[in-house]
Design a protein around this motif. Structure first.
Motif, PDB file in Angstrom:
ATOM      1  N   GLN A   1      69.884 -11.678  79.649  1.00 52.24           N
ATOM      2  CA  GLN A   1      70.855 -12.632  80.169  1.00 52.24           C
ATOM      3  C   GLN A   1      70.724 -12.646  81.683  1.00 52.24           C
ATOM      4  OE1 GLN A   1      75.018 -13.206  78.621  1.00 52.24           O
ATOM      5  NE2 GLN A   1      75.577 -12.355  80.611  1.00 52.24           N
ATOM      6  N   VAL A   2      70.681 -13.836  82.265  1.00 54.13           N
ATOM      7  CA  VAL A   2      70.522 -13.971  83.705  1.00 54.13           C
ATOM      8  C   VAL A   2      71.657 -14.828  84.250  1.00 54.13           C
ATOM      9  CG1 VAL A   2      68.017 -13.705  83.614  1.00 54.13           C
ATOM     10  CG2 VAL A   2      69.005 -15.997  83.459  1.00 54.13           C
ATOM     11  N   THR A   3      71.870 -14.716  85.547  1.00 52.08           N
ATOM     12  CA  THR A   3      72.961 -15.434  86.204  1.00 52.08           C
ATOM     13  C   THR A   3      72.399 -16.355  87.267  1.00 52.08           C
ATOM     14  OG1 THR A   3      74.480 -13.580  85.843  1.00 52.08           O
ATOM     15  CG2 THR A   3      75.096 -15.201  87.515  1.00 52.08           C
ATOM     16  N   LYS A   4      72.797 -17.617  87.197  1.00 49.18           N
ATOM     17  CA  LYS A   4      72.462 -18.561  88.264  1.00 49.18           C
ATOM     18  C   LYS A   4      73.605 -18.584  89.265  1.00 49.18           C
ATOM     19  CE  LYS A   4      71.502 -23.356  89.458  1.00 49.18           C
ATOM     20  NZ  LYS A   4      71.305 -24.755  88.999  1.00 49.18           N
ATOM     21  N   CYS A   5      73.281 -18.335  90.531  1.00 48.42           N
ATOM     22  CA  CYS A   5      74.284 -18.334  91.591  1.00 48.42           C
ATOM     23  C   CYS A   5      73.582 -18.491  92.927  1.00 48.42           C
ATOM     24  CB  CYS A   5      75.090 -17.032  91.568  1.00 48.42           C
ATOM     25  SG  CYS A   5      76.411 -16.956  92.792  1.00 48.42           S
ATOM     26  N   LEU A   6      74.148 -19.298  93.810  1.00 45.80           N
ATOM     27  CA  LEU A   6      73.627 -19.477  95.166  1.00 45.80           C
ATOM     28  C   LEU A   6      72.162 -19.910  95.175  1.00 45.80           C
ATOM     29  CD1 LEU A   6      75.270 -16.345  96.854  1.00 45.80           C
ATOM     30  CD2 LEU A   6      76.094 -18.717  96.864  1.00 45.80           C
TER      31      LEU A   6
END
Length: 378
Positions: free
Chosen positions: A285-290
């Motif tokens: 699981q990865v997070t998209k941010c900035l």
């Protein structure tokens, strides 16, 4: 039915101000007009720019979908990237157990054989691992193992493999390179703790390039030049991710001066084209941010880059002229795969083209002669 478009058309010899005609067979019928220089066409507001369609050899996902899902994920990914000008691509898998790879490959075979009406052409598969070094996984799940010809044969029976990333220092991998190349695969070096000498030896045995240069490989030091040093000193081809996060613009300038056919990839994930949030990347699981995509520990995990933005970054952040930038998002990748009828605008080549305004914003995309009428068109 053929279609003619009045434009400034970028050919291998430079810009032609006139018209490009797409034939009913999906190929370019003709390009007519008079030569123009880049400054003149960028200053001309009356006609759009037409460049070769973008070619991305490293695509994990997009539009909320991940290649490793199987099913219709690859079709949705190809549609998302087509709206950003990618007209052909390699679906890229993750390091994973064989059962996961077979699930993905079972869906990739039909997608390679039959292009979706709104999507990019899926040329084949980039097998990024599992034949990599567990000490340089980057964002790859830890299922690394030595290359296994029996696995490759099973996967090749499901979908065409065009490109294999491996770590040459893993026991047995170096000895397989010549046979893989003789069998028609492109082999490139990545996710590796290999030395400069490992890289040079792998190139001598037929390896053709490097996976996301600078990332997940031994870096350059003046007494231990590492895999980066082997690439900078000896490579003709290499990927690079020009999102301005994976490599500093100064490092990219070094690579541009050193590697003649440096070409751009997105290394895009399911988060491409999507809002900030949680997404899948293989078993992670990865997070998209900035503007970036990361694992929970902060490791970069692919990107949200699209190829139209890659072009703009090359021109606006790195000051490349448009002809050079176009080669690095299109022609060099086609040449690396041996595709003489893609990555260029010429009579007889596939009608893969992007239509841009003077600010390099997309107006339209043609895949094999057909306008996609995508959301960016206006």
């Amino acid at each position: 039915m053929s279609r003619s478009l009045a434009a400034h058309v970028l050919t291998s010899g430079g810009f032609i101000t006139g018209a490009i005609d797409f034939g009913a067979d999906g190929r370019i019928a003709s390009i007519t007009g008079t030569p123009s220089d880049e400054r003149a066409v960028r200053d001309n507001h009356r006609l759009p720019l037409v460049l070769p369609g973008f070619i991305d050899l490293h695509v994990h996902g997009g539009g909320g979908r991940d290649i490793m899902e199987g099913g219709d994920a690859v079709l949705r990914v190809a549609e998302l990237h087509a709206t950003h000008g990618t007209t052909s691509m390699l679906a890229t898998t993750m390091t994973a157990p064989m059962s996961d790879l077979e699930t993905a490959f079972a869906a990739l075979g039909p997608a390679c054989a039959n292009r979706g009406p709104k999507g990019a052409r899926v040329l084949g598969v980039h097998l990024e691992g599992p034949y990599i070094n567990a000490g340089k996984l980057g964002a790859q799940p830890n299922f690394a193992r030595p290359a296994q010809p029996d696995e490759l044969r099973r996967l090749e029976a499901l979908a065409p493999i065009k490109l294999i990333t491996l770590a040459p220092e893993i026991p047995g991998n170096m000895d397989l390179i010549e046979g893989l190349v003789a069998s028609g695969y492109r082999v490139q070096l990545g996710h590796t703790l290999g030395s400069y000498d490992d890289g040079v030896q792998a190139l001598a045995r037929g390896a053709g390039g490097f996976t996301h240069l600078f990332n997940a490989m031994t870096g350059f030091h003046h007494r231990e030049p590492g895999m980066v040093g082997a690439a900078l000193a000896h490579a003709t081809y290499s990927e690079i991710i020009p999102d301005l996060l994976h490599a500093h613009p100064g490092a990219m300038r070094v690579a541009l001066r050193s590697i003649p056919c440096l070409y751009c990839v997105t290394d895009s994930t399911a988060a491409s084209g999507m809002p900030d949030g949680q997404y899948r990347l293989g078993r992670h699981q990865v997070t998209k941010c900035l503007g970036g995509v990361r694992l929970a520990d902060g490791t970069l995990a692919g990107s949200t880059l699209t190829m139209d933005q890659a072009l703009r970054n090359l021109v606006n952040a790195l000051d490349l002229d448009l002809r050079d930038a176009s080669r690095r998002v299109s022609t060099h990748a086609a040449d690396y795969l041996g595709l003489g009828d893609r990555g260029r605008l010429a009579p007889g080549a596939w009608g893969d083209a992007v239509v841009l305004d003077r600010d390099l914003q997309l107006l339209d995309v043609f895949v094999e002669g057909v306008s996609l009428d995508h959301p960016h068109a206006r």
